[in-house]
Design a protein around this motif. Structure first.
Motif, short mmCIF file in Angstrom:
data_model
loop_
_atom_site.label_atom_id
_atom_site.label_comp_id
_atom_site.label_asym_id
_atom_site.label_seq_id
_atom_site.Cartn_x
_atom_site.Cartn_y
_atom_site.Cartn_z
N ARG A 575 0.95 -1.17 0.04
CA ARG A 575 0.08 -0.19 0.21
C ARG A 575 1.16 1.33 0.09
O ARG A 575 0.58 2.45 -0.62
N LYS A 576 1.85 1.28 0.73
CA LYS A 576 3.00 2.49 0.76
C LYS A 576 3.50 2.69 -0.47
O LYS A 576 3.86 3.74 -0.99
N ILE A 577 3.79 1.69 -1.39
CA ILE A 577 4.48 1.89 -2.77
C ILE A 577 3.37 2.12 -3.82
O ILE A 577 3.74 2.30 -4.99
N GLY A 578 2.15 2.23 -3.45
CA GLY A 578 1.31 2.68 -4.55
C GLY A 578 0.08 1.73 -4.79
O GLY A 578 -0.86 2.18 -5.90
N LEU A 579 0.05 0.38 -4.36
CA LEU A 579 -1.16 -0.28 -4.59
C LEU A 579 -2.45 0.19 -3.99
O LEU A 579 -2.26 0.25 -2.68
N ASP A 580 -3.42 0.40 -4.70
CA ASP A 580 -4.89 0.54 -3.84
C ASP A 580 -5.41 -0.66 -3.43
O ASP A 580 -5.07 -1.84 -3.63
N ARG A 581 -6.19 -0.17 -2.45
CA ARG A 581 -6.80 -1.36 -1.80
C ARG A 581 -7.58 -2.42 -2.52
O ARG A 581 -7.61 -3.69 -2.27
N GLY A 582 -8.35 -1.92 -3.76
CA GLY A 582 -8.88 -2.91 -4.60
C GLY A 582 -8.17 -3.95 -5.23
O GLY A 582 -8.08 -5.03 -5.58
N GLU A 583 -6.62 -3.46 -5.68
CA GLU A 583 -5.70 -4.36 -6.35
C GLU A 583 -5.07 -5.41 -5.30
O GLU A 583 -5.02 -6.52 -5.50
N ILE A 584 -4.91 -4.83 -3.94
CA ILE A 584 -4.44 -5.79 -3.15
C ILE A 584 -5.66 -6.90 -2.81
O ILE A 584 -5.25 -7.82 -2.52
N ARG A 585 -7.04 -6.39 -2.54
CA ARG A 585 -7.77 -7.18 -2.32
C ARG A 585 -8.21 -8.37 -3.24
O ARG A 585 -8.14 -9.51 -2.95
N ARG A 586 -7.90 -7.93 -4.50
CA ARG A 586 -7.90 -8.84 -5.60
C ARG A 586 -6.84 -9.94 -5.65
O ARG A 586 -7.17 -10.90 -5.93
N THR A 587 -5.87 -9.25 -5.31
CA THR A 587 -4.72 -10.37 -5.39
C THR A 587 -4.76 -11.25 -4.23
O THR A 587 -4.47 -12.38 -4.44
N ILE A 588 -5.24 -10.77 -2.96
CA ILE A 588 -5.35 -11.65 -1.90
C ILE A 588 -6.21 -12.80 -2.16
O ILE A 588 -6.02 -13.80 -2.02
N ARG A 589 -7.68 -12.52 -2.88
CA ARG A 589 -8.57 -13.19 -3.11
C ARG A 589 -7.91 -14.22 -4.28
O ARG A 589 -8.15 -15.67 -4.26
N PHE A 590 -7.31 -13.93 -5.08
CA PHE A 590 -6.75 -14.94 -6.15
C PHE A 590 -5.77 -15.70 -5.70
O PHE A 590 -5.88 -17.07 -5.82
N GLN A 591 -4.89 -15.15 -4.62
CA GLN A 591 -3.82 -15.93 -4.02
C GLN A 591 -4.57 -17.13 -3.24
O GLN A 591 -4.36 -18.32 -3.00
N VAL A 592 -5.61 -16.57 -2.06
CA VAL A 592 -6.30 -17.55 -1.20
C VAL A 592 -7.10 -18.76 -1.91
O VAL A 592 -7.02 -19.91 -1.73
N LEU A 593 -7.81 -18.30 -3.12
CA LEU A 593 -8.53 -19.27 -3.80
C LEU A 593 -7.86 -20.35 -4.70
O LEU A 593 -7.73 -21.55 -4.51
N LEU A 594 -6.48 -19.82 -4.97
CA LEU A 594 -5.58 -20.71 -5.68
C LEU A 594 -4.90 -21.86 -4.90
O LEU A 594 -4.98 -23.04 -5.15
N VAL A 595 -4.54 -21.36 -3.66
CA VAL A 595 -4.02 -22.23 -2.45
C VAL A 595 -4.91 -23.08 -1.99
O VAL A 595 -4.73 -24.27 -1.55
N PHE A 596 -6.10 -22.48 -1.83
CA PHE A 596 -7.04 -23.22 -1.13
C PHE A 596 -7.78 -24.50 -1.90
O PHE A 596 -8.08 -25.47 -1.23
N PHE A 597 -8.05 -24.16 -2.98
CA PHE A 597 -8.62 -25.15 -3.80
C PHE A 597 -7.86 -25.96 -4.76
O PHE A 597 -8.15 -27.19 -5.41
N LEU A 598 -6.51 -25.77 -4.61
CA LEU A 598 -5.57 -26.91 -5.45
C LEU A 598 -5.77 -28.04 -4.69
O LEU A 598 -5.71 -29.15 -5.13
N PRO A 599 -5.83 -28.28 -3.27
CA PRO A 599 -5.85 -29.51 -2.66
C PRO A 599 -7.12 -30.33 -3.12
O PRO A 599 -7.17 -31.42 -3.24
N LEU A 600 -8.14 -29.68 -2.93
CA LEU A 600 -9.34 -30.12 -3.38
C LEU A 600 -9.39 -30.77 -4.96
O LEU A 600 -9.95 -32.03 -5.22
#
Length: 660
Positions: A575-600
């Motif tokens: 956030r300090k280097i310029g990413l807005d909250r929307g980009e960060i939240r989208r990145t978090i969602r993508f990462q969590v979904l990828l890691v979460f559903f890969l085992p399934l």
């Protein structure tokens, strides 16, 4: 005042770490309750009065061992998360002047408090819901429950001892973790092991090879006995392959993606791939564990549900008619005597004999080598060339199939239920038989029990008993072997289940007067035996399925918490280097979904590959309805997927609250 300081600190620590400790206490209580409930079922007075209680007791004993072992491992696993999360806190205590022996006292009090809460609440809940568990089991077994309430003291003592010992092991582990670490190491304890791992290509290739070998065994197994012999090897290979792919293969794949500049140098892939590489060493083992647990849940539930739901199919397959009377090696005169006795006894007892079937036949187990068959000797039945042979005279075949086949001596009709015989000649020692015709199917298979567990199964229709005697003499290597065939008489009745059981009892008494041994069986006389076995397995499947799902939930929850705290600082920097909250939240969602559903996704691949071998294993339980098993598997995957998505929603919310 000083002696209460450690107690106050311990209670304060538990309260301030409520996000990690309360789920731990809740999970510990649930596992204690499950283990106690199984012991309660084993030791309750009512269980000892059940019909065929030995089968149910054996299943419950197995379940209690698995539950106890898994519960202890789960508590140790969760404890490792907790101590890693709290190392910084203990390091701060140490730097502020508290000695490690004082920290050990605090940890002792915390362990006593959490242990007493888990064991006390778990046993209390087990006592409260024990009768409910018993009612569920009795309902599955189609048995009536009696009124009453009991608390087996032995079950309470065993439960308290087992889990008390597990909490003691946790305490010893935690004390050693703190005692062997320097204050600076404790302060950085939650970040230990987060260096970027190297791509271990050898382990990745071993993982791919082990997984491919496990899949190949599961997909190519030919018979139930082979499946039983190779199943655990396939499971071991798949587990090795899963851990190898997640720990080494995932890192190698991520580094390949990082080399692709067109893909990597964009905001979402850059953050996700770099973050996953950074912590994949610790993530991979957790993801592999989730994958294995998910696979175990789906396999266990789908198999036990299929067995219980297919009980009627199993009984129909095992007993094509209501009553079956069988005698081995009897003459034609003895066969007619037995048939008349069975029919007259049924009519005398007031039953109408319907759909009667009589059959003369012989069976052998031999070792196949192309067209030739020899005695199996010391070879295991799991050998891929082991074959079950059913010999039927042509007159029996014509009568049952309503056919008009005519065979000369030395000619046969051949039906291959499983396996293949090349050419048009069957060789039994020095006896050669010509295959006049290969049959595509026959009603005869519905009239007798074809062996469903051998690698190969063949029906050989001979010109008469003379050819059967020639074959047996050649197989056994003697000139004096002229044993008459078996005889089976089957029929339906007009009576209800209780009347059929009574008729079987009368027939057994009447058959004792004959000069030869007779076996009398009825579908209804064995129904409760099958129901006891399959009902208790279904109950255990539900029980262990719930336990494994709980384990999956906890592993995912603590993984999300650990990653949330680890990612909090990283996303603050972004956030300090310029990413807005929307980009960060989208990145978090993508990462969590990828890691979460890969085992399934990987677990579903394991289930698809294991489906053939599990289908073969179910045949050992007389469950041959593969479409029903397929439906049960699909519904189980769907139900587990929905639970998994619910777990994702709950745990992801905790992750978002931490990192935002």
């Amino acid at each position: 005042m000083r002696k209460w300081l450690y107690a106050r600190l311990a209670f304060t620590n538990i309260r301030k770490n409520a996000r990690t400790y309360y789920p731990y206490i809740l999970a510990g209580s649930a596992t204690v309750m499950m283990f106690y409930n199984l012991l309660y079922l084993l030791m309750s007075r009512e269980m000892k009065t059940l019909y065929n209680s030995q089968t149910v007791t054996t299943v419950l004993k197995l379940g209690s061992i698995v539950t106890g072992f898994f519960a202890v491992i789960l508590l140790l696993y969760i404890n490792s998360f907790l101590i890693k999360r709290r190392k910084k806190e203990f390091g701060l205590f140490n730097i502020l002047g508290m000695e490690k022996k004082h920290i050990a006292r605090i940890m002792l009090i915390e362990t006593i408090v959490t242990g007493l809460c888990c064991i006390g609440l778990g046993i209390a809940a087990g006592i409260l819901f024990g009768k409910l568990a018993l009612l569920l089991l009795l309902n599955l077994l189609d048995m009536e429950a009696s009124y009453g309430f009991e608390v087996p003291t032995k079950a309470v003592a065993v439960t308290a001892t087992l889990f008390g010992a597990s909490f003691l092991v946790n305490l010893v582990y935690n004390v050693f973790q703190v005692h062997l670490s320097k204050p600076v190491e404790l302060l950085k304890g939650s970040h230990v092991g987060e260096k970027e791992p190297r791509a271990k290509w050898l382990i990745a290739l071993i993982g791919i090879g082990a997984l491919a070998a496990g899949y190949w065994i599961a997909l190519t197994v030919q018979s139930p006995l082979q499946a039983l012999n190779l199943f655990f090897l396939a499971v071991l290979l798949v587990i090795i392959g899963t851990y190898g792919l997640f720990t080494a293969g995932s890192i190698a794949l991520l580094k390949i993606l990082r080399r692709n500049r067109r893909f990597y140098y964009r905001p979402d892939p850059f953050i996700v791939v770099s973050g996953m590489i950074y912590r994949m060493k610790q993530n991979a083992a957790i993801l592999a564990s989730i994958c294995i647990l998910s696979t175990m849940v789906i396999v266990m539930l789908s198999s036990t549900v299929a067995l219980y739901a297919g009980l009627e199919d199993v009984l129909r397959s095992r007993f094509p008619r209501d009553i079956t009377v069988t005698a081995d090696f009897v003459t034609d005169e003895q066969a007619r005597e037995l048939e008349n006795l069975a029919a007259e006894t049924a009519q005398r007892e007031g039953f109408a004999v319907q759909n009667a079937i009589r059959l003369r036949y012989l069976t052998e187990i031999a070792l196949q080598d192309g067209q030739a068959f020899t005695m199996i000797g010391n070879t295991l039945f799991t050998d891929k060339n082991a074959s079950f042979l059913l010999f039927v005279p042509v007159e029996e075949y014509n009568r049952i199939e309503n056919a008009r086949a005519a065979l000369s001596e030395g000619e046969v009709l051949l039906y291959a239920e499983r396996g293949h015989i090349p050419g048009d000649v069957l060789q039994f020692g020095d006896v050669s038989l010509t295959v006049r015709e290969r049959l595509d199917g026959m009603d005869l298979l519905e009239k007798t029990e074809m062996n469903s567990v051998m690698p190969n199964s063949y029906v050989v229709i001979t010109s008469g008993e003379r050819d059967i005697f020639r074959i047996r003499r050649a197989l056994y290597g003697t000139d004096e072997l002229e044993i008459p065939p078996h005889f089976r008489y089957q029929f339906d009745t007009s009576g209800d289940a209780e009347a059929q059981r009574r008729l079987v009892s009368v027939l057994r008494n009447q058959a004792k007067e004959l000069s030869f041994h007779v076996r009398t069986e009825g579908r209804e006389t064995y129904r409760q035996d099958f129901l006891s076995a399959y009902g208790s397995l279904f109950f255990l499947g539900l029980f262990l399925g719930a336990l494994f799902i709980l384990g999956t939930v906890l592993i995912i929850y603590y993984k999300q918490i650990t990653e949330g705290y680890d990612d909090k600082e990283r996303f603050a920097i972004m956030r300090k280097i310029g990413l807005d909250r929307g980009e960060i939240r989208r990145t978090i969602r993508f990462q969590v979904l990828l890691v979460f559903f890969l085992p399934l996704a990987m677990a579903v691949c394991h289930i698809a590959a294991a489906f053939p071998v599990i289908s073969k294993l179910l045949a050992l339980f007389s469950m041959t309805n593969v479409p029903l098993f397929a439906v049960c598997t699909a519904l189980t995957i769907l139900a587990f997927g929905l639970c998994y998505a619910l777990i994702y929603g709950l745990t992801a919310r905790t992750y978002y609250r931490i990192v935002r």
